[in-house]
Design a protein around this motif. Structure first.
Motif, PDB file in Angstrom:
ATOM      1  N   VAL A   1       0.826  -1.206   0.000  1.00 30.29           N
ATOM      2  CA  VAL A   1       0.000   0.000   0.000  1.00 30.29           C
ATOM      3  C   VAL A   1       0.863   1.260   0.000  1.00 30.29           C
ATOM      4  CG1 VAL A   1      -1.857   1.254   1.199  1.00 30.29           C
ATOM      5  CG2 VAL A   1      -1.736  -1.263   1.346  1.00 30.29           C
ATOM      6  N   GLY A   2       0.456   2.233  -0.820  1.00 33.79           N
ATOM      7  CA  GLY A   2       0.989   3.580  -0.746  1.00 33.79           C
ATOM      8  C   GLY A   2      -0.092   4.490  -0.175  1.00 33.79           C
ATOM      9  N   LEU A   3       0.317   5.435   0.653  1.00 31.70           N
ATOM     10  CA  LEU A   3      -0.624   6.321   1.340  1.00 31.70           C
ATOM     11  C   LEU A   3      -0.304   7.772   1.000  1.00 31.70           C
ATOM     12  CD1 LEU A   3      -2.831   6.866   3.521  1.00 31.70           C
ATOM     13  CD2 LEU A   3      -1.012   6.698   5.235  1.00 31.70           C
ATOM     14  N   VAL A   4      -1.332   8.514   0.561  1.00 31.80           N
ATOM     15  CA  VAL A   4      -1.176   9.941   0.281  1.00 31.80           C
ATOM     16  C   VAL A   4      -1.862  10.711   1.402  1.00 31.80           C
ATOM     17  CG1 VAL A   4      -1.520  11.810  -1.357  1.00 31.80           C
ATOM     18  CG2 VAL A   4      -1.229   9.465  -2.200  1.00 31.80           C
ATOM     19  N   GLY A   5      -1.068  11.433   2.201  1.00 31.52           N
ATOM     20  CA  GLY A   5      -1.617  12.197   3.307  1.00 31.52           C
ATOM     21  C   GLY A   5      -0.916  11.897   4.609  1.00 31.52           C
ATOM     22  N   THR A   6      -0.907  12.887   5.506  1.00 29.60           N
ATOM     23  CA  THR A   6      -0.262  12.703   6.813  1.00 29.60           C
ATOM     24  C   THR A   6      -1.132  13.259   7.949  1.00 29.60           C
ATOM     25  OG1 THR A   6       0.940  14.802   6.522  1.00 29.60           O
ATOM     26  CG2 THR A   6       2.077  12.774   5.861  1.00 29.60           C
TER      27      THR A   6
END
Length: 325
Positions: free
Chosen positions: A6-11
Motif C-alpha cells: 500500500v501507498g498512502l497519500v496524506g499525513t
C-alpha cells in the motif's frame, strides 16, 4: 501470497488511522507515504516503518504498489485517483471522490475499464448512529419530514484547507456524507433547492471565515428534508441533530443520543460507538481484495450522493430549483 502493498497519500488524521489499521492487519503492508512536504512524509513514515515519497506522483509510479489510499485535501482526490487507476492500481479514497460530479462519473467508468477497485470511504454508514436510525425506521411508518443540522462554531476560524472553496469544495460536496446519509435512508431525490453564503477574509481571498449552506430535498417518495451545514465564526453554537417525523412516530438524534417517540411510548435508542470505523472500512477493503467479500457501499450509491450535492451547488448558484428525476 504476499501482503497487499500500500501507498498512502496524506499525513493528517485520516491518514494516521488508515496507517494504524494497515499496520495492524497482516494482509497489508504500508510501503510508502507522500505528504504535503517531504519533511512531513519523512516524520510520518518513521512512525509507521514506511518509506517517505517526495510526491504522490512517485507513489503512482512505483510498480510494486498494489493499492493507493488517498487521504489528502479534497481538491486532489480526483487527479490522484485517475493517475493511480491508469497505473493499474486499486484505489481507496476518502470522500468525496472528486469535487465535480462529471469527474467522479468518469473515474467510476475508468475503474470498470481497468478492472480495479475504486472504493470511496463512507464510514457514516457504518456508524452505530446510522444503523440505529435505519433499524428504528421500521417502527415509525412512512417518513414525512426530516431536518438534519450540522453546525460547528469555530472562533477564530482555523487557517486550514477545510475553509477554502478551492481545496475543500462546495460544502455539501466536500462534506457529502451529510447528503449520503439521507439518500441511503430514503432513496432517490426528485428536486433540490439550495442556498449558500460565505464570509471571506477579503475580496481577493479564497479562504473564508464562515459558511452557511441550506438545502431542501424533495424525495421521489414525497418526503421533504431540510439540511443545514455551517461552520466558522458566524456560527455561535455547535449542533449535530437529526429529526425524522413519520406517520406513526419520530426519531430524534442529538449528538450521540437517540430517542424514538410514538403515541404510546418514548424510549432511548442504543446508538453504539463511532470509534474504530476507519479500521472497519479498511478491513472490509482487504476482505474484498483477498476473498471478494462485498463492500458496505457501492460506487453507484456514492456517485448518486455526489450528484445530489452537485445539484444543490447549482441551485445555490442560480437561485433555481433543480430537478433530478
Amino acid at each position: 501470497m504476499h501482503p497487499i502493498r500500500v501507498g498512502l497519500v496524506g499525513t493528517g488524521y485520516a491518514a494516521k488511522v488508515r496507517a494504524e489499521s494497515l499496520q495492524a492487519d497482516a494482509r497489508a503492508q504500508l510501503v510508502a507515504v507522500a505528504g504535503h512536504t517531504i519533511d512531513k512524509a519523512r516524520a510520518f513514515s518513521e512512525t509507521y516503518a514506511a518509506q517517505p515519497a517526495a510526491s504522490w506522483m512517485e507513489l503512482v509510479n512505483r510498480a510494486e504498489l498494489d493499492l493507493l489510499v488517498i487521504a489528502t485535501i479534497n481538491r486532489d482526490h480526483g487527479p490522484i485517483a485517475r493517475a493511480a487507476l491508469q497505473a493499474g492500481k486499486h484505489v481507496v479514497v476518502e470522500y468525496p471522490l472528486a469535487l465535480e460530479w462529471a469527474e467522479a462519473e468518469a473515474l467510476v467508468s475508468l475503474a470498470h475499464q481497468q478492472n480495479k477497485l475504486l472504493h470511496v470511504e463512507h464510514i457514516e454508514l457504518l456508524s452505530g448512529i446510522h444503523q440505529a436510525v435505519q433499524t428504528a425506521l421500521a417502527e415509525i411508518g412512512t417518513p414525512l419530514y426530516v431536518r438534519y443540522t450540522n453546525l460547528n462554531a469555530q472562533r477564530p476560524a482555523p487557517q486550514k484547507w477545510t475553509y477554502s472553496l478551492d481545496q475543500f469544495g462546495f460544502p455539501f460536496m466536500g462534506a457529502v456524507s451529510r447528503i449520503h446519509r439521507l439518500t441511503n435512508l430514503f432513496g432517490r431525490v426528485a428536486t433540490v433547492t439550495g442556498q449558500a453564503r460565505f464570509w471571506h477574509e477579503s475580496a481577493e481571498s479564497d479562504q473564508y471565515t464562515s459558511c452557511l449552506c441550506t438545502a431542501q430535498l424533495r424525495f421521489a417518495n414525497g418526503l421533504v428534508a431540510e439540511v443545514v451545514y455551517g461552520k466558522g465564526e458566524a456560527i455561535w453554537r455547535s449542533a449535530r441533530t437529526l429529526e425524522i417525523h413519520a406517520a406513526e412516530g419520530g426519531i430524534f438524534v442529538d449528538g450521540e443520543q437517540g430517542t424514538l417517540v410514538q403515541a404510546n411510548q418514548t424510549r432511548s435508542l442504543e446508538m453504539g460507538s463511532r470509534r474504530g470505523l476507519f479500521a472497519k472500512d479498511t478491513a472490509m477493503v482487504l476482505d474484498y481484495l483477498t476473498t471478494g467479500a462485498p463492500l458496505y457501499v457501492s460506487l453507484d450509491a456514492s456517485l448518486y450522493a455526489l450528484k445530489v450535492a452537485d445539484a444543490i451547488r447549482r441551485s445555490a448558484e442560480t437561485g433555481r430549483t433543480i430537478e433530478l428525476e
